[in-house]
Design an enzyme around this catalytic site. Sequence first.
Site, PDB file in Angstrom:
ATOM      1  N   PHE A 263       0.864  -1.176   0.000  1.00 17.45           N
ATOM      2  CA  PHE A 263       0.000   0.000   0.000  1.00 17.45           C
ATOM      3  C   PHE A 263       0.902   1.228   0.000  1.00 17.45           C
ATOM      4  CE2 PHE A 263      -2.359   3.543   1.712  1.00 17.45           C
ATOM      5  CZ  PHE A 263      -3.492   3.504   0.936  1.00 17.45           C
TER       6      PHE A 263
ATOM      7  N   ASP B  18       9.563   2.930   1.697  1.00 20.22           N
ATOM      8  CA  ASP B  18       8.368   3.704   2.030  1.00 20.22           C
ATOM      9  C   ASP B  18       8.136   3.611   3.535  1.00 20.22           C
ATOM     10  OD1 ASP B  18       5.849   4.694   2.522  1.00 20.22           O
ATOM     11  OD2 ASP B  18       4.919   3.808   0.749  1.00 20.22           O
TER      12      ASP B  18
ATOM     13  N   LYS C 254       2.760  11.449   6.790  1.00 22.27           N
ATOM     14  CA  LYS C 254       1.899  11.257   7.955  1.00 22.27           C
ATOM     15  C   LYS C 254       2.412  11.992   9.184  1.00 22.27           C
ATOM     16  CE  LYS C 254      -0.389   7.059   6.363  1.00 22.27           C
ATOM     17  NZ  LYS C 254      -1.611   7.738   5.927  1.00 22.27           N
TER      18      LYS C 254
END
Length: 407
Positions: free
Chosen positions: A148, A233, A262
């Site tokens: 993801f 990531d 984030k």
Amino acid sequence: MTAPVRTARGSEELIRAEEPVLAHNYHPLPVVVARAEGAWVEDVEGRRYLDMLAGYSALNFGHRHPALVEAAHRQLDRLTLTSRAFHNDRLAGFAERLAALTGTDMVLPMNTGAEAVESGIKVARKWAYDVKGVPADRATIVVAADNFHGRTTTIVSFSTDETARSGFGPFTPGFRIVPYNDLAALEAAVDETTAAVLIEPIQGEAGVLIPDDGYLAGVRELTRRKGCLFVADEIQSGLGRTGHTLAVEHESVVPDVVLLGKALGGGIVPVSAVVGRRDVLGVLHPGEHGSTFGGNPLAAAVGTAVVELLETGEFQRRAAELGAVLREGLAALVGRGVVGFRARGLWAGVDVDPALGSGREISERLMREGILVKDTHGSTIRLAPPLTVTAEELTGALGTLEKVLTS
């Protein structure tokens, strides 16, 4: 928190009001949050909940951390946006400190995690053409199944989640998908056209899947030997979540490029960044990539305050120490409604006995008991509380999970 300020409309009315006006790209739990502080949120009726999701790690430092709110307020009174058409007095300091924190040379500031991934893809391809000598338009990037990395068109082109992909083709070419945690498959997929291997050190959306010891080190060795980049990531796994600043540090691995987001915005503004070696990010030239809001002064001020919190090491230590509490508590629930779990730091994927309900159903039951979590696939729920959570709060949440599973 101070006394609740209730809205004129209750939760059910507000939820109904969303239906005709908001696109249905989310299926949120039926709670309407109006206030929050630290690890706790409050709904419009004044009910309090322990937040065990933390905005998918965007709220690593809790809701409205005083240092982050102060930094935002201070900057709001001075300057919020110039665009990158001009310099601003906050960006250089932010980039310098973020580079030092992550042990990298150069920073490309963006806004969201998906933008960081898209930027990393562009950088890897440009490096492949300018430095590695891959023929024009032939560069490939190897990724892992069940990944993801976001939901933009390019990113869903290499997703294996049919919900994210179906109905959004044609897809962007240039990606090869191999099983996660499989070095032999990765080696077979890398060739002279490979610009990069792009992976999550821990696959969050897939259920907090943690690779075998040695996998990340093997990816690092393979990419060096094959002459391609290792792009990690760390948008969910980074910035303290797993007990280190970056999850790759568990294997003492240094990727060529790291993608951040984030938590970098402190739960206040969207902030993301691509950080890496100078000879890699240095392939970009004016006009080849950009962002109106990327690196804006408000984002840089908040991002700098986030880096300051992490420079002390306090939050990394808290994640490691409280992670032991989390693992011990989950281990005690195995056979008592939990069939398995994976945890690193303050991050866990918990597999519930499907006979007890789906992940969504378990999440709704926990919500009614004052605990907010989010399901992922099947009967798996994710736990990712703010790093400011206390041991007592964490133990209480695990006790509530036991109650929900065994009552």
